[in-house]
Scaffold this motif. Structure first.
Motif, PDB file in Angstrom:
ATOM      1  N   GLY A 225       0.788  -1.229   0.000  1.00  0.00           N
ATOM      2  CA  GLY A 225       0.000   0.000   0.000  1.00  0.00           C
ATOM      3  C   GLY A 225       0.815   1.272   0.000  1.00  0.00           C
ATOM      4  O   GLY A 225       2.039   1.264   0.100  1.00  0.00           O
ATOM      5  N   VAL A 226       0.075   2.383  -0.121  1.00  0.00           N
ATOM      6  CA  VAL A 226       0.625   3.729   0.008  1.00  0.00           C
ATOM      7  C   VAL A 226      -0.164   4.384   1.135  1.00  0.00           C
ATOM      8  O   VAL A 226      -1.264   4.910   0.908  1.00  0.00           O
ATOM      9  CB  VAL A 226       0.484   4.529  -1.303  1.00  0.00           C
ATOM     10  N   PRO A 227       0.347   4.331   2.361  1.00  0.00           N
ATOM     11  CA  PRO A 227      -0.432   4.778   3.518  1.00  0.00           C
ATOM     12  C   PRO A 227      -0.969   6.192   3.400  1.00  0.00           C
ATOM     13  O   PRO A 227      -2.107   6.464   3.806  1.00  0.00           O
ATOM     14  CB  PRO A 227       0.578   4.646   4.671  1.00  0.00           C
ATOM     15  N   ALA A 228      -0.169   7.124   2.873  1.00  0.00           N
ATOM     16  CA  ALA A 228      -0.606   8.521   2.814  1.00  0.00           C
ATOM     17  C   ALA A 228      -1.847   8.705   1.964  1.00  0.00           C
ATOM     18  O   ALA A 228      -2.608   9.656   2.152  1.00  0.00           O
ATOM     19  CB  ALA A 228       0.525   9.402   2.275  1.00  0.00           C
ATOM     20  N   GLU A 229      -2.058   7.782   1.013  1.00  0.00           N
ATOM     21  CA  GLU A 229      -3.218   7.880   0.129  1.00  0.00           C
ATOM     22  C   GLU A 229      -4.312   6.871   0.468  1.00  0.00           C
ATOM     23  O   GLU A 229      -5.293   6.737  -0.275  1.00  0.00           O
ATOM     24  CB  GLU A 229      -2.774   7.685  -1.329  1.00  0.00           C
ATOM     25  N   ARG A 230      -4.138   6.134   1.577  1.00  0.00           N
ATOM     26  CA  ARG A 230      -5.113   5.100   1.986  1.00  0.00           C
ATOM     27  C   ARG A 230      -5.327   4.110   0.837  1.00  0.00           C
ATOM     28  O   ARG A 230      -6.434   3.599   0.618  1.00  0.00           O
ATOM     29  CB  ARG A 230      -6.456   5.699   2.385  1.00  0.00           C
ATOM     30  N   ASP A 231      -4.260   3.838   0.113  1.00  0.00           N
ATOM     31  CA  ASP A 231      -4.292   2.923  -1.025  1.00  0.00           C
ATOM     32  C   ASP A 231      -3.728   1.592  -0.549  1.00  0.00           C
ATOM     33  O   ASP A 231      -2.587   1.537  -0.061  1.00  0.00           O
ATOM     34  CB  ASP A 231      -3.441   3.505  -2.162  1.00  0.00           C
ATOM     35  N   CYS A 232      -4.500   0.510  -0.663  1.00  0.00           N
ATOM     36  CA  CYS A 232      -4.071  -0.762  -0.087  1.00  0.00           C
ATOM     37  C   CYS A 232      -4.544  -1.942  -0.933  1.00  0.00           C
ATOM     38  O   CYS A 232      -5.710  -1.993  -1.352  1.00  0.00           O
ATOM     39  CB  CYS A 232      -4.613  -0.899   1.338  1.00  0.00           C
ATOM     40  N   LEU A 233      -3.627  -2.868  -1.157  1.00  0.00           N
ATOM     41  CA  LEU A 233      -3.929  -4.100  -1.872  1.00  0.00           C
ATOM     42  C   LEU A 233      -3.623  -5.258  -0.932  1.00  0.00           C
ATOM     43  O   LEU A 233      -2.479  -5.421  -0.491  1.00  0.00           O
ATOM     44  CB  LEU A 233      -3.078  -4.190  -3.142  1.00  0.00           C
ATOM     45  N   LEU A 234      -4.638  -6.050  -0.604  1.00  0.00           N
ATOM     46  CA  LEU A 234      -4.500  -7.158   0.336  1.00  0.00           C
ATOM     47  C   LEU A 234      -4.926  -8.449  -0.358  1.00  0.00           C
ATOM     48  O   LEU A 234      -6.070  -8.570  -0.796  1.00  0.00           O
ATOM     49  CB  LEU A 234      -5.367  -6.902   1.570  1.00  0.00           C
ATOM     50  N   LEU A 235      -3.994  -9.404  -0.466  1.00  0.00           N
ATOM     51  CA  LEU A 235      -4.295 -10.687  -1.095  1.00  0.00           C
ATOM     52  C   LEU A 235      -3.813 -11.829  -0.215  1.00  0.00           C
ATOM     53  O   LEU A 235      -2.840 -11.698   0.530  1.00  0.00           O
ATOM     54  CB  LEU A 235      -3.634 -10.794  -2.478  1.00  0.00           C
ATOM     55  N   VAL A 236      -4.490 -12.974  -0.355  1.00  0.00           N
ATOM     56  CA  VAL A 236      -4.175 -14.168   0.432  1.00  0.00           C
ATOM     57  C   VAL A 236      -4.135 -15.381  -0.494  1.00  0.00           C
ATOM     58  O   VAL A 236      -5.017 -15.546  -1.353  1.00  0.00           O
ATOM     59  CB  VAL A 236      -5.239 -14.404   1.534  1.00  0.00           C
ATOM     60  N   ARG A 237      -3.093 -16.202  -0.337  1.00  0.00           N
ATOM     61  CA  ARG A 237      -3.095 -17.511  -0.998  1.00  0.00           C
ATOM     62  C   ARG A 237      -3.440 -18.555   0.050  1.00  0.00           C
ATOM     63  O   ARG A 237      -2.699 -18.771   1.007  1.00  0.00           O
ATOM     64  CB  ARG A 237      -1.725 -17.836  -1.610  1.00  0.00           C
ATOM     65  N   THR A 238      -4.594 -19.170  -0.106  1.00  0.00           N
ATOM     66  CA  THR A 238      -5.067 -20.133   0.874  1.00  0.00           C
ATOM     67  C   THR A 238      -4.223 -21.404   0.826  1.00  0.00           C
ATOM     68  O   THR A 238      -3.486 -21.639  -0.136  1.00  0.00           O
ATOM     69  CB  THR A 238      -6.537 -20.499   0.613  1.00  0.00           C
ATOM     70  N   PRO A 239      -4.316 -22.250   1.873  1.00  0.00           N
ATOM     71  CA  PRO A 239      -3.567 -23.523   1.838  1.00  0.00           C
ATOM     72  C   PRO A 239      -3.914 -24.367   0.611  1.00  0.00           C
ATOM     73  O   PRO A 239      -3.083 -25.173   0.159  1.00  0.00           O
ATOM     74  CB  PRO A 239      -4.012 -24.204   3.137  1.00  0.00           C
ATOM     75  N   ALA A 240      -5.097 -24.171   0.052  1.00  0.00           N
ATOM     76  CA  ALA A 240      -5.490 -24.919  -1.147  1.00  0.00           C
ATOM     77  C   ALA A 240      -4.935 -24.299  -2.428  1.00  0.00           C
ATOM     78  O   ALA A 240      -5.139 -24.832  -3.524  1.00  0.00           O
ATOM     79  CB  ALA A 240      -7.012 -25.011  -1.224  1.00  0.00           C
ATOM     80  N   GLY A 241      -4.264 -23.141  -2.308  1.00  0.00           N
ATOM     81  CA  GLY A 241      -3.666 -22.505  -3.477  1.00  0.00           C
ATOM     82  C   GLY A 241      -4.539 -21.471  -4.161  1.00  0.00           C
ATOM     83  O   GLY A 241      -4.135 -20.901  -5.177  1.00  0.00           O
ATOM     84  N   LYS A 242      -5.692 -21.166  -3.599  1.00  0.00           N
ATOM     85  CA  LYS A 242      -6.578 -20.183  -4.201  1.00  0.00           C
ATOM     86  C   LYS A 242      -6.174 -18.774  -3.764  1.00  0.00           C
ATOM     87  O   LYS A 242      -5.838 -18.545  -2.601  1.00  0.00           O
ATOM     88  CB  LYS A 242      -8.018 -20.466  -3.776  1.00  0.00           C
ATOM     89  N   ILE A 243      -6.196 -17.809  -4.718  1.00  0.00           N
ATOM     90  CA  ILE A 243      -5.894 -16.414  -4.400  1.00  0.00           C
ATOM     91  C   ILE A 243      -7.192 -15.704  -4.064  1.00  0.00           C
ATOM     92  O   ILE A 243      -8.131 -15.676  -4.861  1.00  0.00           O
ATOM     93  CB  ILE A 243      -5.200 -15.710  -5.574  1.00  0.00           C
ATOM     94  N   GLU A 244      -7.256 -15.118  -2.875  1.00  0.00           N
ATOM     95  CA  GLU A 244      -8.471 -14.450  -2.424  1.00  0.00           C
ATOM     96  C   GLU A 244      -8.177 -12.998  -2.046  1.00  0.00           C
ATOM     97  O   GLU A 244      -7.049 -12.640  -1.699  1.00  0.00           O
ATOM     98  CB  GLU A 244      -9.069 -15.176  -1.218  1.00  0.00           C
ATOM     99  N   THR A 245      -9.248 -12.186  -2.109  1.00  0.00           N
ATOM    100  CA  THR A 245      -9.169 -10.774  -1.719  1.00  0.00           C
ATOM    101  C   THR A 245     -10.063 -10.568  -0.505  1.00  0.00           C
ATOM    102  O   THR A 245     -11.288 -10.433  -0.646  1.00  0.00           O
ATOM    103  CB  THR A 245      -9.637  -9.858  -2.863  1.00  0.00           C
ATOM    104  N   PRO A 246      -9.503 -10.578   0.690  1.00  0.00           N
ATOM    105  CA  PRO A 246     -10.342 -10.422   1.890  1.00  0.00           C
ATOM    106  C   PRO A 246     -10.967  -9.030   1.934  1.00  0.00           C
ATOM    107  O   PRO A 246     -10.354  -8.037   1.555  1.00  0.00           O
ATOM    108  CB  PRO A 246      -9.351 -10.600   3.044  1.00  0.00           C
ATOM    109  N   GLY A 247     -12.181  -8.959   2.393  1.00  0.00           N
ATOM    110  CA  GLY A 247     -12.825  -7.667   2.567  1.00  0.00           C
ATOM    111  C   GLY A 247     -12.444  -7.055   3.909  1.00  0.00           C
ATOM    112  O   GLY A 247     -12.098  -7.763   4.858  1.00  0.00           O
ATOM    113  N   TYR A 248     -12.492  -5.730   3.979  1.00  0.00           N
ATOM    114  CA  TYR A 248     -12.222  -5.035   5.235  1.00  0.00           C
ATOM    115  C   TYR A 248     -12.826  -3.641   5.156  1.00  0.00           C
ATOM    116  O   TYR A 248     -13.083  -3.123   4.064  1.00  0.00           O
ATOM    117  CB  TYR A 248     -10.717  -4.944   5.517  1.00  0.00           C
ATOM    118  N   ASP A 249     -13.071  -3.046   6.314  1.00  0.00           N
ATOM    119  CA  ASP A 249     -13.617  -1.694   6.390  1.00  0.00           C
ATOM    120  C   ASP A 249     -12.480  -0.710   6.126  1.00  0.00           C
ATOM    121  O   ASP A 249     -11.471  -0.701   6.840  1.00  0.00           O
ATOM    122  CB  ASP A 249     -14.206  -1.448   7.778  1.00  0.00           C
ATOM    123  N   ARG A 250     -12.631   0.131   5.102  1.00  0.00           N
ATOM    124  CA  ARG A 250     -11.551   1.034   4.719  1.00  0.00           C
ATOM    125  C   ARG A 250     -11.251   2.099   5.777  1.00  0.00           C
ATOM    126  O   ARG A 250     -10.229   2.778   5.691  1.00  0.00           O
ATOM    127  CB  ARG A 250     -11.868   1.696   3.371  1.00  0.00           C
TER     128      ARG A 250
END
Length: 270
Positions: A225-250
């Motif tokens: 991310g770029v903290p000053a701009e509240r710009d954030c990319l969050l990704l997870v690779r699960t144990p099964a190998g799937k790429i997921e984008t977790p949701g969160y409150d900005r």
């Protein structure tokens, strides 16, 4: 920057639509006064219209929550394309940036001086003895002041003579690259727990980008991310190998909160 309106009346349009609406009201108001032919001054109407737009611009500039230099504020939020000059009821309003200095960082302040140029056409009476106004024009100038985490303020100043200077150019805003998701996805597909941190940083080498990685219950987690701009990319690779984008409150990206960290997934705020 707020304005008062009746709780039961219609909501005025926003932005330039609101300005056009307000100008129309100013020009039409004289029609109900019954002052007679030529008794309403176009110059007075123009001065009032300039004050209306100055106040509306103050409202539009609003609360400042990003670090910006004054030139960037003027270029991105104040200077108009000539084709976009507001108009209403036959009047036109043009605004120009005259001077700019400072920035919104820490306790620093930025200022931008703006000139409003208004022209009002002659309006003849629609009936014998009806209201009308002369052609008129007005030029009024205001100084807008900006400070981080404060609302914009403004005050009228004297107008300098001469043409406005060449307009400033907005400085580039730091962002996660447009292909950031593709980059991070590619890294997560091949990374191991031991190579995760270095692989993500290699994919995002820019010094304004933060990188946070962890392994959680067999999942590989990366936040870029770029903290000053509240710009954030969050990704997870699960144990099964799937790429997921977790949701969160900005809201958790705001200063003083979690920020762009793997904690948004591993230990989300409650």
């Amino acid at each position: 920057m707020s304005r008062t309106r009746s709780a039961t009346g219609p909501r005025p349009p926003s932005g330039h639509r609101w300005i056009r609406w307000a100008l129309a009201v100013l020009l039409l108001a004289s029609a109900g006064c019954g002052k007679g032919i030529g008794e309403e001054s176009g110059d007075t109407l123009a001065r009032d219209a300039a004050a209306v737009e100055a106040k509306q611009l103050n409202t539009d500039l609003g609360h400042r929550n990003r670090v910006r230099d004054a030139g960037s504020i003027a270029a991105a939020e104040i200077i108009q394309d000539p084709q976009d000059a507001a108009s209403g009821g036959g009047a036109t309003v043009r605004r120009e940036a005259l001077a700019w200095s400072g920035r919104t960082a820490g306790d620093e302040r930025a200022t931008v001086d703006v000139r409003f140029v208004v022209t009002v056409p002659e309006r003849p009476p629609v009936s014998i003895g009806g209201a009308s106004n002369t052609a008129g024009e007005a030029t009024r100038c205001y100084r807008y002041e900006f400070q981080l985490y404060r609302y914009t303020t403004y005050r009228e100043i004297g107008c300098p003579s001469g043409a406005a200077p060449p307009p400033p150019t907005a400085a580039p805003v730091p962002r996660v690259p447009e292909d950031g998701r593709q980059r991070l996805t590619a890294v997560l597909r091949t990374a191991t727990p031991d190579t995760l941190a270095s692989a993500v940083r290699a994919a995002f080498p820019q010094d304004w980008i933060t990188v946070d990685t962890t392994v959680h219950e067999g999942a590989l987690v990366a936040a870029v991310g770029v903290p000053a701009e509240r710009d954030c990319l969050l990704l997870v690779r699960t144990p099964a190998g799937k790429i997921e984008t977790p949701g969160y409150d900005r809201i958790w990206l705001e200063p003083g909160e979690t920020g762009c960290k793997t904690g948004l997934y591993v230990s989300p705020p409650r």
